[in-house]
Motif scaffolding. Structure first.
Motif, PDB file in Angstrom:
ATOM      1  N   ALA A 244      56.041  41.691  -0.316  1.00 25.92           N
ATOM      2  CA  ALA A 244      55.491  40.445  -0.849  1.00 25.92           C
ATOM      3  C   ALA A 244      54.234  40.702  -1.682  1.00 25.92           C
ATOM      4  CB  ALA A 244      55.160  39.494   0.305  1.00 25.92           C
ATOM      5  N   ALA A 245      53.361  41.573  -1.178  1.00 27.26           N
ATOM      6  CA  ALA A 245      52.133  41.890  -1.913  1.00 27.26           C
ATOM      7  C   ALA A 245      52.443  42.522  -3.263  1.00 27.26           C
ATOM      8  CB  ALA A 245      51.250  42.815  -1.078  1.00 27.26           C
ATOM      9  N   LEU A 246      53.428  43.406  -3.288  1.00 26.23           N
ATOM     10  CA  LEU A 246      53.807  44.062  -4.540  1.00 26.23           C
ATOM     11  C   LEU A 246      54.430  43.064  -5.515  1.00 26.23           C
ATOM     12  CD1 LEU A 246      55.263  47.444  -3.213  1.00 26.23           C
ATOM     13  CD2 LEU A 246      53.124  47.092  -4.471  1.00 26.23           C
ATOM     14  N   CYS A 247      55.273  42.158  -5.019  1.00 24.18           N
ATOM     15  CA  CYS A 247      55.856  41.132  -5.881  1.00 24.18           C
ATOM     16  C   CYS A 247      54.774  40.203  -6.422  1.00 24.18           C
ATOM     17  CB  CYS A 247      56.905  40.319  -5.114  1.00 24.18           C
ATOM     18  SG  CYS A 247      58.478  41.186  -4.887  1.00 24.18           S
ATOM     19  N   GLY A 248      53.812  39.864  -5.568  1.00 26.51           N
ATOM     20  CA  GLY A 248      52.707  39.030  -6.018  1.00 26.51           C
ATOM     21  C   GLY A 248      51.905  39.706  -7.109  1.00 26.51           C
ATOM     22  N   LEU A 249      51.708  41.009  -6.968  1.00 22.78           N
ATOM     23  CA  LEU A 249      50.957  41.776  -7.965  1.00 22.78           C
ATOM     24  C   LEU A 249      51.728  41.903  -9.274  1.00 22.78           C
ATOM     25  CD1 LEU A 249      48.498  43.574  -8.669  1.00 22.78           C
ATOM     26  CD2 LEU A 249      49.768  45.499  -7.676  1.00 22.78           C
ATOM     27  N   LEU A 250      53.020  42.234  -9.180  1.00 23.70           N
ATOM     28  CA  LEU A 250      53.817  42.488 -10.375  1.00 23.70           C
ATOM     29  C   LEU A 250      54.187  41.217 -11.136  1.00 23.70           C
ATOM     30  CD1 LEU A 250      56.246  45.233  -8.987  1.00 23.70           C
ATOM     31  CD2 LEU A 250      54.324  45.569 -10.544  1.00 23.70           C
ATOM     32  N   PHE A 251      54.558  40.169 -10.415  1.00 24.97           N
ATOM     33  CA  PHE A 251      55.092  38.984 -11.069  1.00 24.97           C
ATOM     34  C   PHE A 251      54.092  37.835 -11.189  1.00 24.97           C
ATOM     35  CE2 PHE A 251      58.884  40.911  -8.904  1.00 24.97           C
ATOM     36  CZ  PHE A 251      59.431  41.463 -10.052  1.00 24.97           C
ATOM     37  N   LEU A 252      53.119  37.773 -10.281  1.00 24.71           N
ATOM     38  CA  LEU A 252      52.155  36.675 -10.304  1.00 24.71           C
ATOM     39  C   LEU A 252      50.747  37.134 -10.653  1.00 24.71           C
ATOM     40  CD1 LEU A 252      53.358  34.875  -7.039  1.00 24.71           C
ATOM     41  CD2 LEU A 252      53.867  34.220  -9.409  1.00 24.71           C
ATOM     42  N   HIS A 253      50.573  38.453 -10.798  1.00 30.38           N
ATOM     43  CA  HIS A 253      49.262  39.045 -11.120  1.00 30.38           C
ATOM     44  C   HIS A 253      48.199  38.651 -10.092  1.00 30.38           C
ATOM     45  CE1 HIS A 253      51.166  40.113 -14.881  1.00 30.38           C
ATOM     46  NE2 HIS A 253      51.432  38.841 -15.118  1.00 30.38           N
ATOM     47  N   GLU A 254      48.616  38.635  -8.827  1.00 30.10           N
ATOM     48  CA  GLU A 254      47.700  38.319  -7.727  1.00 30.10           C
ATOM     49  C   GLU A 254      47.098  39.625  -7.206  1.00 30.10           C
ATOM     50  OE1 GLU A 254      49.738  34.255  -5.916  1.00 30.10           O
ATOM     51  OE2 GLU A 254      50.158  36.184  -4.973  1.00 30.10           O
ATOM     52  N   HIS A 255      45.844  39.831  -7.511  1.00 32.43           N
ATOM     53  CA  HIS A 255      45.160  41.055  -7.105  1.00 32.43           C
ATOM     54  C   HIS A 255      44.440  40.804  -5.783  1.00 32.43           C
ATOM     55  CE1 HIS A 255      45.859  43.130 -10.941  1.00 32.43           C
ATOM     56  NE2 HIS A 255      45.739  41.919 -11.482  1.00 32.43           N
ATOM     57  N   LEU A 256      44.850  41.528  -4.758  1.00 28.59           N
ATOM     58  CA  LEU A 256      44.246  41.372  -3.441  1.00 28.59           C
ATOM     59  C   LEU A 256      43.024  42.262  -3.296  1.00 28.59           C
ATOM     60  CD1 LEU A 256      47.494  41.387  -1.252  1.00 28.59           C
ATOM     61  CD2 LEU A 256      46.302  39.424  -2.229  1.00 28.59           C
ATOM     62  N   SER A 257      42.139  41.857  -2.394  1.00 33.48           N
ATOM     63  CA  SER A 257      40.950  42.662  -2.116  1.00 33.48           C
ATOM     64  C   SER A 257      41.324  43.857  -1.250  1.00 33.48           C
ATOM     65  CB  SER A 257      39.909  41.811  -1.392  1.00 33.48           C
ATOM     66  OG  SER A 257      40.362  41.474  -0.087  1.00 33.48           O
ATOM     67  N   ILE A 258      40.398  44.797  -1.137  1.00 32.78           N
ATOM     68  CA  ILE A 258      40.633  45.969  -0.287  1.00 32.78           C
ATOM     69  C   ILE A 258      40.864  45.546   1.153  1.00 32.78           C
ATOM     70  CG2 ILE A 258      39.583  48.060   0.654  1.00 32.78           C
ATOM     71  CD1 ILE A 258      38.164  48.435  -2.008  1.00 32.78           C
ATOM     72  N   LEU A 259      40.111  44.550   1.614  1.00 32.10           N
ATOM     73  CA  LEU A 259      40.282  44.072   2.992  1.00 32.10           C
ATOM     74  C   LEU A 259      41.667  43.467   3.190  1.00 32.10           C
ATOM     75  CD1 LEU A 259      36.839  42.432   3.885  1.00 32.10           C
ATOM     76  CD2 LEU A 259      37.764  44.634   4.637  1.00 32.10           C
ATOM     77  N   GLU A 260      42.156  42.738   2.191  1.00 31.56           N
ATOM     78  CA  GLU A 260      43.469  42.114   2.309  1.00 31.56           C
ATOM     79  C   GLU A 260      44.582  43.162   2.306  1.00 31.56           C
ATOM     80  OE1 GLU A 260      42.389  37.796   0.269  1.00 31.56           O
ATOM     81  OE2 GLU A 260      43.038  39.471  -0.990  1.00 31.56           O
ATOM     82  N   TRP A 261      44.438  44.198   1.468  1.00 36.10           N
ATOM     83  CA  TRP A 261      45.413  45.291   1.490  1.00 36.10           C
ATOM     84  C   TRP A 261      45.367  46.038   2.820  1.00 36.10           C
ATOM     85  CZ3 TRP A 261      49.522  45.989  -1.294  1.00 36.10           C
ATOM     86  CH2 TRP A 261      49.585  45.522  -2.612  1.00 36.10           C
ATOM     87  N   THR A 262      44.161  46.188   3.371  1.00 35.85           N
ATOM     88  CA  THR A 262      44.013  46.852   4.666  1.00 35.85           C
ATOM     89  C   THR A 262      44.687  46.036   5.769  1.00 35.85           C
ATOM     90  OG1 THR A 262      41.901  47.802   3.966  1.00 35.85           O
ATOM     91  CG2 THR A 262      42.376  47.807   6.328  1.00 35.85           C
ATOM     92  N   THR A 263      44.531  44.712   5.693  1.00 38.10           N
ATOM     93  CA  THR A 263      45.189  43.831   6.654  1.00 38.10           C
ATOM     94  C   THR A 263      46.701  44.011   6.604  1.00 38.10           C
ATOM     95  OG1 THR A 263      43.449  42.152   6.608  1.00 38.10           O
ATOM     96  CG2 THR A 263      45.657  41.415   7.225  1.00 38.10           C
ATOM     97  N   ILE A 264      47.255  44.036   5.408  1.00 38.01           N
ATOM     98  CA  ILE A 264      48.697  44.223   5.243  1.00 38.01           C
ATOM     99  C   ILE A 264      49.134  45.557   5.833  1.00 38.01           C
ATOM    100  CG2 ILE A 264      50.530  44.573   3.539  1.00 38.01           C
ATOM    101  CD1 ILE A 264      49.011  42.554   1.746  1.00 38.01           C
ATOM    102  N   ALA A 265      48.365  46.615   5.552  1.00 34.00           N
ATOM    103  CA  ALA A 265      48.709  47.950   6.064  1.00 34.00           C
ATOM    104  C   ALA A 265      48.686  47.980   7.588  1.00 34.00           C
ATOM    105  CB  ALA A 265      47.746  48.986   5.494  1.00 34.00           C
TER     106      ALA A 265
END
Length: 287
Positions: A244-265
């Motif tokens: 979902a994060a990758l689709c958001g980045l590629l198609f919606l240009h939604e750039h998450l913060s480092i903390l948000e990426w860490t949460t996902i991981a």
């Protein structure tokens, strides 16, 4: 090739890609249809498509089958409506990560192993990273709460899906379930008041969303649930927040913060770890 003939592992992977791609398209028409209008368009069109494909014989469906299919459908409707409402307030990757806590808690709760407390703590740590501990947090609390509500009903969808596939054909169950889900989505859309904005272009996009986000993935999952090992299914589904994060980045240009990426991981790791250390699942599926 018919969807029901796709092997279970590729079916689940295709389901994940399909759902997140559909969600990205759906968010793109929020400015026109609104979140409730979009989910209503998706669910109603999905129900129409699957009813036409599977043509369930309503007269032959028993009262027990009706009961569980309708309960399954209501859970499906609340899950999707809550998720789309959250999606209008927070990024796709974050919404799916918070929603994913529902099935993750379900998976951990069915185990008594000590190590599962570690996975629970890891997931909790991930959520703590994005919690609004300070006043200037940019996390929308209502959006986060709606995503968590969607997660609770995702867990219910898993339990009910496993139940209903034992009682009736999966295609019939999904089509009837989506019909019941429409009874949840349509009132929300009427309240929001954007249904009058449907145009031929929006209708075609809605059809694409219906296929990608409902008709295709739910059919794939319901068929896979009959055959796929619990751990395999769970590991594959653990990839959902990252996808979902990758689709958001590629198609919606939604750039998450480092903390948000860490949460996902952390949530993905906790889910995968819980699956790998789980010995005897209590049902066909974990998450």
């Amino acid at each position: 090739m018919k969807l029901k003939n796709i092997p279970p592992i590729p079916a689940v992977i295709l389901s994940i890609i399909s759902v997140q791609g559909g969600a990205a398209i759906a968010k793109g028409i929020f400015p026109i249809m609104g979140s409730a209008g979009t989910v209503s368009l998706r669910i109603v069109l999905s129900a129409m498509l699957l009813l036409a494909v599977y043509r369930p014989s309503f007269k032959t469906i028993t009262s027990i089958q009706w009961k569980w299919a309708l309960i399954y459908g209501l859970a499906l409707g609340i899950m999707n409506t809550s998720f789309y409402l959250s999606l209008s307030r927070i990024p796709l990757g974050l919404a799916v990560t918070l929603e994913f806590l529902g099935p993750l808690v379900l998976a951990i709760s069915t185990s008594r192993k000590t190590i599962d407390f570690l996975w629970a703590i890891m997931a909790a740590a991930g959520i703590a990273l994005i919690a609004p501990w300070h006043g200037n947090s940019d996390i929308d609390l209502l959006g986060a709460g709606l995503a968590l509500l969607a997660g609770a009903f995702w867990a219910a969808y898993i339990i009910l899906g496993a139940k209903v596939t034992k009682l009736m054909d999966s295609g019939q169950a999904v089509s009837i379930g989506l019909l019941a889900a429409s009874c949840v989505a349509l009132p929300a859309a009427l309240i929001e008041g954007n249904l009058g904005n449907i145009s031929p272009k929006v209708f075609l996009l809605g059809m694409a969303i219906a296929l990608l986000s409902s008709a295709i993935p739910y059919t794939l999952e319901m068929n896979a649930l009959k055959h796929i090992p619990a751990k395999t299914f769970s590991i594959l589904m653990s990839l959902e927040p990252a996808a979902a994060a990758l689709c958001g980045l590629l198609f919606l240009h939604e750039h998450l913060s480092i903390l948000e990426w860490t949460t996902i991981a952390l949530v993905v790791t906790a889910s995968t770890g819980s699956t790998l250390t789980k010995s005897k699942p209590t049902s066909n599926i974990d998450i």
